[in-house]
Design a protein around this motif. Structure first.
Motif, short mmCIF file in Angstrom:
data_model
loop_
_atom_site.label_atom_id
_atom_site.label_comp_id
_atom_site.label_asym_id
_atom_site.label_seq_id
_atom_site.Cartn_x
_atom_site.Cartn_y
_atom_site.Cartn_z
N GLY A 179 6.29 2.24 7.54
CA GLY A 179 5.20 2.76 8.37
C GLY A 179 5.56 2.78 9.85
N SER A 235 -7.65 2.08 6.89
CA SER A 235 -7.35 3.28 6.11
C SER A 235 -8.67 3.95 5.75
CB SER A 235 -6.53 2.88 4.89
OG SER A 235 -6.32 3.98 4.07
N GLU A 273 3.01 5.80 -3.43
CA GLU A 273 3.30 7.09 -2.79
C GLU A 273 4.80 7.25 -2.52
OE1 GLU A 273 0.01 8.87 0.11
OE2 GLU A 273 0.30 6.72 0.48
N GLY A 275 0.89 7.66 3.48
CA GLY A 275 0.45 6.36 4.01
C GLY A 275 -0.28 6.48 5.33
N SER A 318 6.79 -4.47 3.02
CA SER A 318 6.86 -3.33 3.95
C SER A 318 7.39 -3.75 5.33
CB SER A 318 5.50 -2.65 4.06
OG SER A 318 4.56 -3.59 4.52
N ALA A 327 4.09 7.13 7.18
CA ALA A 327 5.37 6.55 6.77
C ALA A 327 6.54 7.42 7.25
CB ALA A 327 5.42 6.43 5.26
N ARG A 357 0.79 -1.23 0.00
CA ARG A 357 0.00 0.00 0.00
C ARG A 357 0.82 1.28 0.00
NH1 ARG A 357 -1.39 2.21 4.59
NH2 ARG A 357 0.06 1.50 6.15
N LEU A 358 2.10 1.22 0.44
CA LEU A 358 2.92 2.43 0.45
C LEU A 358 3.74 2.61 -0.84
CD1 LEU A 358 4.56 2.70 4.00
CD2 LEU A 358 3.29 4.46 2.79
#
Ligand code: PRP
Length: 209
Positions: free
Chosen positions: A70, A158, A14, A90, A52, A179, A10-11
């Protein structure tokens, strides 16, 4: 050249956007690619694309000079890293969630909690003085209470869409997360000039947040 560990998942997008907007990347590594090392045409950075949860380990063990990870992962793992910057991307929260009407105080046996964050979940219930059994899962955590594997979950939220789709209610926020840029302790000295230039470019981003 700096070696950077960037997260898949998910990060990913970005993080890559940040690297291009700060001028460190010219091209765009594909987070879905099977090739896990990306050398940019500008030649300023080498990118390692890792899960991650593994970014902090790569940086702590000096396999990468810096990384993006994160706050939730950092708090869960307790790594020895320099954390110079909150990147503001994030945004999410680690929350306790359960089927509607569930109350942990009313139980006569241990609360069974499914989570990817066993340390933070255990700490949370310990602070509440509630006995818990942690069931460690690696994904699709929301499924656990639906099929009776657990009473509740501690997981990232989220948009809240996954909870809603699975009829779960967010009962308490445990941790707000964004993050962070993390640096290996020795890289900050051995690659002082590049590290400073790198940090300076991100500091200007931080001011715009
Ligand atoms: C994360 C998290 C939740 C979901 C929350 O899972 O574990 O399941 O995203 O996002 P939302 O509030 O916007 O719905 P991820 O997509 O990383 O997949 P996973 O369940 O396989 O870990």
């Amino acid at each position: 050249m700096l070696t950077l560990a960037l997260p898949k998942g998910r990060l990913a997008e970005e993080s890559i956007d940040l690297m291009t907007s700060t001028g460190w990347l010219e091209g765009r590594p594909d987070p879905e690619s099977k090739e896990l090392v990306y050398k940019d045409s500008k030649g300023r950075v080498k990118i390692l694309l890792v899960r991650s949860q593994d970014v902090a380990t790569y940086v702590e063990q000096n396999a990468a000079d810096a990384g993006i990870v994160g706050w939730d992962v950092l708090k869960e793992g307790g790594y020895d890293l320099l954390l110079p910057l909150d990147l503001g991307i994030g945004k999410c929260r680690l929350s306790l969630a359960a089927p509607s009407g569930w109350n942990p105080e009313e139980r006569h046996r241990k609360v069974r909690v499914a989570t990817k964050y066993p340390n933070l979940a255990r700490e949370y219930f310990l602070e509440k003085g509630i006995d818990c059994e942690v069931i460690k899962l690696y994904g699709s955590i929301e499924l656990a209470p639906i099929v009776g594997l657990s009473d509740c979950i501690v997981d990232l939220v989220s948009t809240g869409a996954t909870l809603k789709a699975n009829n779960l209610v967010e009962t308490e926020v445990i941790l707000e997360s964004t993050a962070r840029l993390v640096f290996n302790r020795s890289s900050l000295y051995s690659k002082r000039k590049e590290a400073k230039e790198f940090l300076d470019s991100f500091t200007s981003i931080e001011k715009q947040l």
